[in-house]
Every structure is written in structure tokens, then in C-alpha cells.
Write an enzyme that holds these catalytic residues in place. Structure first.
Site, PDB file in Angstrom:
ATOM      1  N   LYS A 135       0.820  -1.216   0.000  1.00 21.39           N
ATOM      2  CA  LYS A 135       0.000   0.000   0.000  1.00 21.39           C
ATOM      3  C   LYS A 135       0.855   1.269   0.000  1.00 21.39           C
ATOM      4  O   LYS A 135       0.435   2.279  -0.552  1.00 21.39           O
ATOM      5  CB  LYS A 135      -1.014   0.006   1.142  1.00 21.39           C
ATOM      6  CG  LYS A 135      -0.425  -0.051   2.532  1.00 21.39           C
ATOM      7  CD  LYS A 135      -1.526  -0.138   3.567  1.00 21.39           C
ATOM      8  CE  LYS A 135      -0.990  -0.017   4.978  1.00 21.39           C
ATOM      9  NZ  LYS A 135       0.137  -0.923   5.285  1.00 21.39           N
ATOM     10  N   ARG A 173      -5.274   2.842  11.741  1.00 23.16           N
ATOM     11  CA  ARG A 173      -4.939   1.439  11.950  1.00 23.16           C
ATOM     12  C   ARG A 173      -5.792   0.815  13.045  1.00 23.16           C
ATOM     13  O   ARG A 173      -5.647  -0.365  13.328  1.00 23.16           O
ATOM     14  CB  ARG A 173      -3.474   1.340  12.355  1.00 23.16           C
ATOM     15  CG  ARG A 173      -2.561   0.828  11.229  1.00 23.16           C
ATOM     16  CD  ARG A 173      -1.196   0.697  11.840  1.00 23.16           C
ATOM     17  NE  ARG A 173      -0.228  -0.049  11.128  1.00 23.16           N
ATOM     18  CZ  ARG A 173       0.684   0.479  10.303  1.00 23.16           C
ATOM     19  NH1 ARG A 173       0.639   1.744   9.991  1.00 23.16           N
ATOM     20  NH2 ARG A 173       1.626  -0.277   9.800  1.00 23.16           N
ATOM     21  N   ARG A 201      12.030  -6.979   1.655  1.00 19.32           N
ATOM     22  CA  ARG A 201      11.855  -5.529   1.649  1.00 19.32           C
ATOM     23  C   ARG A 201      13.129  -4.831   2.127  1.00 19.32           C
ATOM     24  O   ARG A 201      13.786  -5.294   3.059  1.00 19.32           O
ATOM     25  CB  ARG A 201      10.704  -5.169   2.585  1.00 19.32           C
ATOM     26  CG  ARG A 201       9.763  -4.207   1.940  1.00 19.32           C
ATOM     27  CD  ARG A 201       8.383  -4.345   2.423  1.00 19.32           C
ATOM     28  NE  ARG A 201       8.206  -3.808   3.767  1.00 19.32           N
ATOM     29  CZ  ARG A 201       7.113  -3.142   4.118  1.00 19.32           C
ATOM     30  NH1 ARG A 201       6.165  -2.905   3.244  1.00 19.32           N
ATOM     31  NH2 ARG A 201       6.965  -2.743   5.357  1.00 19.32           N
ATOM     32  N   ARG A 236      14.515  -3.240   7.672  1.00 20.43           N
ATOM     33  CA  ARG A 236      14.031  -2.588   8.888  1.00 20.43           C
ATOM     34  C   ARG A 236      13.792  -3.623   9.989  1.00 20.43           C
ATOM     35  O   ARG A 236      13.357  -4.728   9.705  1.00 20.43           O
ATOM     36  CB  ARG A 236      12.718  -1.848   8.612  1.00 20.43           C
ATOM     37  CG  ARG A 236      12.927  -0.518   7.980  1.00 20.43           C
ATOM     38  CD  ARG A 236      11.680   0.237   7.595  1.00 20.43           C
ATOM     39  NE  ARG A 236      10.405  -0.321   7.955  1.00 20.43           N
ATOM     40  CZ  ARG A 236       9.260   0.031   7.359  1.00 20.43           C
ATOM     41  NH1 ARG A 236       9.259   0.916   6.391  1.00 20.43           N
ATOM     42  NH2 ARG A 236       8.137  -0.495   7.723  1.00 20.43           N
ATOM     43  N   ARG A 259       3.303  -8.627  13.502  1.00 20.56           N
ATOM     44  CA  ARG A 259       2.624  -7.488  12.861  1.00 20.56           C
ATOM     45  C   ARG A 259       1.360  -7.948  12.147  1.00 20.56           C
ATOM     46  O   ARG A 259       0.367  -7.234  12.110  1.00 20.56           O
ATOM     47  CB  ARG A 259       3.565  -6.788  11.870  1.00 20.56           C
ATOM     48  CG  ARG A 259       4.718  -6.105  12.557  1.00 20.56           C
ATOM     49  CD  ARG A 259       5.625  -5.438  11.553  1.00 20.56           C
ATOM     50  NE  ARG A 259       5.024  -4.240  10.989  1.00 20.56           N
ATOM     51  CZ  ARG A 259       5.439  -3.643   9.874  1.00 20.56           C
ATOM     52  NH1 ARG A 259       6.437  -4.158   9.189  1.00 20.56           N
ATOM     53  NH2 ARG A 259       4.858  -2.551   9.439  1.00 20.56           N
TER      54      ARG A 259
END
Ligand code: AMP
Length: 214
Positions: free
Chosen positions: A13, A88, A127, A160, A171
Site C-alpha cells: 500500500k 490502523r 523488503r 528494517r 505485525r
């Protein structure tokens, strides 16, 4: 135009939000980026947020809501914005709606980028994020021209802490418990749109443009 991007962490997103911002000339507002900038700058907010972020947990609503309200009150947001990573939680969505209603405004659409958990887990390990400007890449799906170096600013890329495998599952659990209920929330409000986020990035963007309009 005021757009919310919904979707699990790693659904893509953020990438789509940046492209929407560029095409429609509205600011891209990522609460994750703002929080990371605060962590990097060692601000009071950054100090408070870091412990939650490193564990893959959500930063408490009261910290994030004030921060977001400040941001959307700035001049460049007059013609709209695309929100990435906010809201969120249901309380965040309700605060946003209440603040907009006070100004006689409302959100135009919430776009859910739908990707199953299995795909997310494979994606997130690949990522990479720029330590300097926050740009994000993927070693397979969105590689940089030079491995490990940001295309935008030439700084080093990192995995990260919150993209590390042990944090990803957590998560996702947090997403299902606290964020996924927003899909029903915006569906009820009549502004939910959904795209298949498993497609190739350009196809996902095409689908989004069809929803928003040229
Ligand atoms: P993101 O870059 O959007 O994946 O966000 C990274 C981390 O920042 C999340 O795992 C949360 O710890 C925190 N964060 C970002 N946006 C929010 C939000 N709206 N509410 C609470 N925590 C957030």
C-alpha cells in the site's frame, strides 16, 4: 480527494500510495515515515514510539492521532491527501471522521490492497528501506539499480527491524486483530473499494486508477 490506503503490512500500500500521490498531485502521508523520522531525530514522540515499533506493536492511539491531525491541517493538504498506515484502529478512524466532520468534510474512499498472509511473509523478508529518505524497495519485486543503494538519494538500504521475520508474524496478528475491522467500518460507510494486491505492481496501480478515475 481524500483517500485511505488499507491493507496488511507488506501488502504494497505504501508503494501504491506514492504513485497515487504523484498522479493526482496530493501529498502522501505515511504515519510510519513520520514516526521513523521522529525516532531518527530522537524527539520525545520518537522515544515513546520506538519501543512499540521495534516490537511490531502499534504506537498508542493518542500519540498517533495528534500527529496525524497536525499533518492534515497543513496547507498542502487543502486539496486532499492519501493516507498510508493511518487509521490502523477503529478509534483512529473515528477520530479522523470526527475531525473531518467538524470542518464539514469527509473521506472520499478507502482502498483495500488485499494480499493473503502467505504472500506477505515471503514479500517482507525481501523488503529494503533507505536509512536516509525512507524510500522502500524489494530485492525481487522492486529492485534498486545498484544493489543495496537507494535510487532516490544514494544512501544505504537496510532491512528494517520491523520487517525481520520474527516481527512480521506479530505485525500480521496485530493487523488482523486491530486493523482489519476497518474494512467493515468503511464498507458500512459506503466508501470501501478493494483491489487484488497479489498482482504485479503496475497492474495493481491500473486497478486503483480505474477506481479513482483518470
Ligand atoms: P508502517 O511503515 O506503516 O508499516 O509503520 C511502521 C510502524 O509504525 C508500525 O508497525 C507501528 O508500530 C507504527 N505505526 C505507523 N502508523 C501507525 C498508526 N496509525 N497507529 C499506530 N502505530 C502506527
Amino acid at each position: 480527494m481524500k483517500i485511505i490506503m488499507l491493507g496488511a503490512p507488506g501488502a504494497g500500500k505504501g508503494t501504491q500510495a506514492k504513485r497515487i500521490a504523484a498522479k493526482y498531485g496530493i501529498p502522501h502521508i505515511s504515519t510510519g515515515d513520520i514516526l521513523r523520522a521522529n525516532v531518527k531525530g530522537d524527539t520525545e514522540l520518537g522515544k515513546k514510539a520506538k519501543t512499540f515499533m521495534d516490537q511490531g506493536l502499534l504506537v498508542p492511539d493518542e500519540l498517533v492521532i495528534d500527529m496525524l491531525m497536525d499533518r492534515i491541517g497543513q496547507d498542502d493538504c487543502k486539496n486532499g491527501y492519501v493516507l498510508d498506515g493511518f487509521p490502523r484502529t477503529i478509534p483512529q478512524a473515528e477520530s479522523l471522521d470526527a475531525a473531518l466532520a467538524k470542518a464539514g468534510e469527509k473521506m472520499d474512499m478507502a482502498i483495500d490492497v488485499d494480499v493473503p498472509d502467505e504472500n506477505i511473509i515471503t514479500r517482507m523478508g525481501g523488503r529494503r528501506a533507505c536509512v536516509n529518505c525512507g524510500a522502500t524497495y524489494h530485492v525481487v519485486f522492486n529492485p534498486t539499480k545498484t544493489e543495496g543503494i537507494c535510487d532516490a538519494c544514494g544512501e544505504k538500504l537496510i532491512l528494517r527491524d520491523d520487517d525481520k521475520p520474527e516481527t512480521v508474524q506479530k505485525r500480521l496478528n496485530v493487523y488482523h486483530e486491530q486493523t482489519q475491522p476497518l474494512i467493515a467500518y468503511y464498507s458500512k460507510a459506503g466508501i470501501l473499494k478493494s483491489v487484488d494486491g497479489t498482482m504485479e505492481m503496475d497492474r495493481v496501480f491500473d486497478a486503483i486508477v480505474r477506481i479513482i478515475g483518470e
